[in-house]
Design a protein around this motif. Structure first.
Motif, short mmCIF file in Angstrom:
data_model
loop_
_atom_site.label_atom_id
_atom_site.label_comp_id
_atom_site.label_asym_id
_atom_site.label_seq_id
_atom_site.Cartn_x
_atom_site.Cartn_y
_atom_site.Cartn_z
N UNK A 24 60.83 -63.00 -7.47
CA UNK A 24 60.89 -61.54 -7.60
C UNK A 24 60.92 -60.84 -6.25
N UNK A 25 60.11 -61.31 -5.30
CA UNK A 25 60.10 -60.71 -3.97
C UNK A 25 61.46 -60.85 -3.29
N UNK A 26 62.08 -62.02 -3.44
CA UNK A 26 63.38 -62.25 -2.81
C UNK A 26 64.47 -61.39 -3.47
N UNK A 27 64.40 -61.24 -4.77
CA UNK A 27 65.37 -60.37 -5.45
C UNK A 27 65.28 -58.95 -4.90
N UNK A 28 64.06 -58.46 -4.74
CA UNK A 28 63.87 -57.11 -4.19
C UNK A 28 64.43 -57.00 -2.77
N UNK A 29 64.14 -58.00 -1.94
CA UNK A 29 64.62 -57.99 -0.56
C UNK A 29 66.15 -58.00 -0.51
N UNK A 30 66.76 -58.88 -1.29
CA UNK A 30 68.22 -58.99 -1.28
C UNK A 30 68.87 -57.74 -1.87
N UNK A 31 68.26 -57.18 -2.89
CA UNK A 31 68.80 -55.97 -3.49
C UNK A 31 68.76 -54.81 -2.50
#
Length: 160
Positions: A24-31
């Protein structure tokens, strides 16, 4: 992989070089990174990047949870409920959290005792009182024979 995907993949490698991330943290960062870029990657392209990171085991929520629990207990002992709450806030699935907690074999009494030891060291209480607190299972003030002078010192340190 197209140019946008490669940029996002390299960005995620840079992030992962400094610390671990949950999915979830990586999805937020990439988004966030994707929205700031001139060339947007589509949703399916973002999913491909995430799938690549998960497949190569750069993102693994189960491993993250296990390492997080171990690090938190070594840094500052916490109860099972607090650990569960912290992991849930990081977006880790409840079943993964339960598995990680169970595999850690946490003894809350032992964790509380460790926390008490650290707190007693910082308070600089009389050694006889500190040792008596660590030896008993449930602390009741009437069971501890302290002088009035020692009790006043403790109260002063606790309520400063």
């Amino acid at each position: 992989m197209n140019k946008q995907q490669k940029n996002l993949l390299h960005y995620s490698y840079d992030l992962l070089a400094t610390r671990r991330y949950t999915i979830r943290e990586m999805i937020k960062k990439l988004d966030t990174k994707n929205q700031k870029s001139v060339d947007f990657a589509t949703e399916s392209e973002l999913e491909e990047v995430m799938a690549s990171l998960i497949k190569s085991n750069f993102l693994n929520d189960k491993l993250y949870a296990e390492l997080y629990i171990d690090a938190e207990i070594r840094r500052k002992p916490a109860g099972i409920l607090k650990l569960k709450q912290q992991l849930k806030l990081k977006g880790i699935d409840q079943t993964i959290i339960e598995q990680a907690i169970n595999s850690a074999n946490l003894d809350e009494n032992n964790l509380a005792r460790q926390l008490l030891q650290r707190k007693l060291k910082s308070l600089r209480l009389p050694s006889s009182f500190a040792n008596s607190l660590l030896k008993i299972d449930s602390v009741q003030s009437e069971d501890l024979a302290l002088s009035v002078k020692d009790q006043l010192k403790i109260r002063q340190k606790l309520f400063r």
